[in-house]
Write an enzyme that holds these catalytic residues in place. Structure first.
Site, PDB file in Angstrom:
ATOM      1  N   LYS A 151       0.387  -1.350  -0.177  1.00 22.75           N
ATOM      2  CA  LYS A 151       0.150  -0.152   0.137  1.00 22.75           C
ATOM      3  C   LYS A 151       0.853   1.394  -0.267  1.00 22.75           C
ATOM      4  O   LYS A 151       1.878   1.341   0.867  1.00 22.75           O
ATOM      5  CB  LYS A 151      -0.998   0.224   1.217  1.00 22.75           C
ATOM      6  CG  LYS A 151      -2.327  -0.505   1.291  1.00 22.75           C
ATOM      7  CD  LYS A 151      -2.364  -0.855   2.158  1.00 22.75           C
ATOM      8  CE  LYS A 151      -3.838  -1.729   2.791  1.00 22.75           C
ATOM      9  NZ  LYS A 151      -5.258  -1.553   2.329  1.00 22.75           N
ATOM     10  N   ASP A 157      -7.727  -2.661  10.520  1.00 21.04           N
ATOM     11  CA  ASP A 157      -7.830  -3.812   9.337  1.00 21.04           C
ATOM     12  C   ASP A 157      -8.884  -5.179  10.325  1.00 21.04           C
ATOM     13  O   ASP A 157      -8.771  -6.013   9.614  1.00 21.04           O
ATOM     14  CB  ASP A 157      -7.281  -4.248   9.225  1.00 21.04           C
ATOM     15  CG  ASP A 157      -8.170  -4.351   7.331  1.00 21.04           C
ATOM     16  OD1 ASP A 157      -8.960  -4.150   6.943  1.00 21.04           O
ATOM     17  OD2 ASP A 157      -6.651  -4.866   6.528  1.00 21.04           O
ATOM     18  N   GLU A 177      -6.630  -9.315   0.901  1.00 21.30           N
ATOM     19  CA  GLU A 177      -5.736 -10.317   1.782  1.00 21.30           C
ATOM     20  C   GLU A 177      -7.295 -10.606   2.492  1.00 21.30           C
ATOM     21  O   GLU A 177      -7.566 -11.906   3.515  1.00 21.30           O
ATOM     22  CB  GLU A 177      -4.945 -10.101   1.995  1.00 21.30           C
ATOM     23  CG  GLU A 177      -5.256  -9.305   3.717  1.00 21.30           C
ATOM     24  CD  GLU A 177      -5.657  -7.610   2.853  1.00 21.30           C
ATOM     25  OE1 GLU A 177      -5.299  -7.205   2.523  1.00 21.30           O
ATOM     26  OE2 GLU A 177      -6.424  -7.014   4.141  1.00 21.30           O
ATOM     27  N   ARG A 200     -10.119 -11.183   2.032  1.00 23.13           N
ATOM     28  CA  ARG A 200     -11.171 -12.269   1.286  1.00 23.13           C
ATOM     29  C   ARG A 200     -10.615 -13.819   1.352  1.00 23.13           C
ATOM     30  O   ARG A 200     -11.686 -14.189   1.384  1.00 23.13           O
ATOM     31  CB  ARG A 200     -11.368 -11.879  -0.651  1.00 23.13           C
ATOM     32  CG  ARG A 200     -10.441 -11.871  -1.208  1.00 23.13           C
ATOM     33  CD  ARG A 200     -10.531 -10.681  -2.424  1.00 23.13           C
ATOM     34  NE  ARG A 200     -10.956  -9.705  -2.142  1.00 23.13           N
ATOM     35  CZ  ARG A 200     -11.256  -8.881  -3.580  1.00 23.13           C
ATOM     36  NH1 ARG A 200     -11.626  -8.769  -4.354  1.00 23.13           N
ATOM     37  NH2 ARG A 200     -11.060  -7.316  -3.037  1.00 23.13           N
TER      38      ARG A 200
END
Ligand code: BES
Ligand code: MN
Ligand code: ZN
Length: 499
Positions: free
Chosen positions: A272, A283, A344, A346
């Site tokens: 990112k 997250d 990541e 999913r």
């Protein structure tokens, strides 16, 4: 703090929340009379605009020494009132006396219990201190939040029986929400997957729900290949946290909850940009919501059985990290070409969903995840994205969200959006490669791992879990999802009736 719900007690400091409606002027006239001032002056000076505050000091020997008038603006839903009182408490806490009353007797009796709950939860949440890691500032607990302090909510007499139970309910919600805020706001180095697992263990023991862990060896051995792949680039190993509350019995509904628990998301090799990467400590917002729901359900002893799975991992950049193009085998047996290591969430959810469904079949299956930036671009920060093919479940979840202000907005699940996930080399790829409708294709990816469950919903809460607010300088935790899930669980009738 002791909470008292009453229809008459008169504490010497009283907070009066006021809505800008056609009753305002007459209520202000009554208040003016009570403090011995001129009605027209008070009506001129106080307009009940949102956040407007006025302190009155009665001189005429009445029961109160102080009257705080708090404006609510035009609307007064559950969420508005909770937010207004949280704001008031946040801004004023150091000055508030140890004994405070809140007068809700001018609200309709039918609404009073719910409004009392919002009031109490809000006032208590306003005491939350985000600066856990600050040194040098003295950690004095304000008189208002101290153990011996007393908070009284005055409600119309007719509503008293219905209002009494909200004392405990709001205490449970506020205490849980504050713990969830702390967990979400905790930095990545205080919240590795194993530290998260320990936190869960502690709270499971304290509140009485079951917890089991699948550690990295078991993850590898049981072939949770997707969770393993996401976690393998970090020296802090992944863990699958399994939760259980309530017993199996014929007439208890079983609800499955899965929450994304990425404790830090660098994006992995598909790194990112650095500008906002620090926010990626949040997250695990899906995991936090699920944990909060378990904590509340256990404390309120809700008549339901909950089973939960939290795939926890740190998505890092490393020589042994999963690489773009790698093919992995998921727990469900499907192979996935990892075209983007930043997709990541999913992957870990795929294994958690499949694992949960292998153990037990819940009537309703809900996963929550800070899954895509795309949902923020699509609907912003006023609602979570709701993905389900089940209209009744959509209606029930939407209603729960509307009732508590943790809104959901339904998104399509059209088959066409799934076709972009076809891979040349594996059963699926995890990213379509097209910068469009990413939150929808993410939901379509997850669908492959739900064994066609008839009542599955995916909530993309990327815009909701961590957000700008009046309570912090930058984005911070919201505890979004805790109340939404709890209210959904409380409302959900046995699937046989509802589906
Ligand atoms: N954790 C992020 C999603 C996210 C973004 C949450 C912003 C909160 C705020 C997720 O793992 C992610 O990186 N998603 C990618 C998906 C893409 C690679 C298909 C995204 O949204 O860019
Ligand atoms: Mn990511
Ligand atoms: Zn992520």
């Amino acid at each position: 703090m002791t909470v008292i719900i009453s229809d008459q007690k008169t504490p010497d400091a009283l907070l009066v929340p006021l809505v800008q409606n056609d009753r305002l002027n007459s209520l202000l006239a009554d208040l003016a009379l009570r403090v011995g001032m001129d009605a027209a002056t008070l009506q001129q000076d106080f307009r009940a605009e949102s956040k407007e505050t006025l302190i009155l000091y009665p001189k005429n020997g009445g029961p109160e020494k102080r009257l705080y008038l708090l404006g609510l603006g035009k609307k007064c839903t559950f969420a508005d009132l909770q937010m207004a009182l949280r704001g008031f408490s946040h801004r004023t806490k150091s000055k508030l006396p140890a004994q405070l009353g809140v007068d809700l007797r001018h609200f309709p009796a039918s609404e009073a219990p719910r409004l009392a709950e919002a009031t109490l939860t809000g006032l208590s949440m306003g005491l939350y201190d985000i600066g856990r890691f600050r040194t040098g500032t003295e950690k004095t607990i304000p008189a208002f939040g101290s153990e011996t302090s007393e908070l009284t909510v005055l409600v119309p007499s007719e509503s008293l029986p219905a209002a009494l139970p909200v004392a405990r309910r709001s205490e449970v919600f506020a205490a849980t929400a504050k713990k969830i805020l702390d967990l979400m706001n905790a930095p990545g180095n205080f919240k590795t997957p194993l530290m998260l697992a320990d936190w869960v263990k502690q709270h499971a023991v304290e509140h009485g729900f079951g917890v089991r862990m699948l550690h990295v060896d078991a993850i590898e051995k049981e072939r949770l290949g997707a969770l393993y792949a996401v976690g393998k680039g970090s020296p802090n190993p992944p863990v699958l946290i399994l939760l259980e509350y309530g017993n199996k019995s014929a007439d208890t509904p079983v609800i499955g909850l899965v929450g994304k628990g990425i404790t830090f998301d660098t994006g992995g090799i598909s790194l990112k940009p650095s500008a906002n990467m620090h926010y990626m400590k949040s997250d695990m917002g899906g995991a936090a919501a699920v944990l909060g729901a378990f904590m509340v359900a256990a404390q309120l002893k809700l008549p339901v059985r909950l089973i939960g799975a939290i795939p926890a991992a740190e998505n890092m950049v490393d020589g042994v990290a999963v690489k773009p193009g790698d093919v992995i085998t998921t727990y469900a047996g499907k192979t996935v070409e990892v075209t983007d290591t930043d997709a990541e969430g999913r992957l870990v959810l795929a294994d958690a969903l499949a694992y949960l469904l292998k153990e037990e079949t819940p009537e309703v299956l809900i996963d929550l995840a800070t899954l895509t930036g795309s949902i923020i671009r699509a609907i912003g920060t006023q609602a979570g994205g709701l993905f389900t093919s089940n209209d009744q479940l959509a209606a029930a979840l939407t209603a729960s969200g509307d009732a508590c202000g943790e809104r959901l907005w339904r998104m399509p699940m059209w088959e066409e959006y799934g076709s972009d996930l076809k891979s040349d080399v594996a059963d699926l790829r995890n990213y379509t490669g097209k910068p469009m409708a990413e939150s929808i294709s993410a939901a379509k990816f997850l669908e492959h791992f739900t064994s066609a469950h008839p009542a599955w919903a995916h909530l993309d809460i990327a815009g909701m879990a961590f957000a700008d607010s009046e309570f912090a300088q930058t984005k911070s935790a919201t505890a979004y999802g805790v109340r939404l899930l709890t209210e959904f669980i409380e409302q959900w009738k046995k699937a046989g009736d509802a589906l």
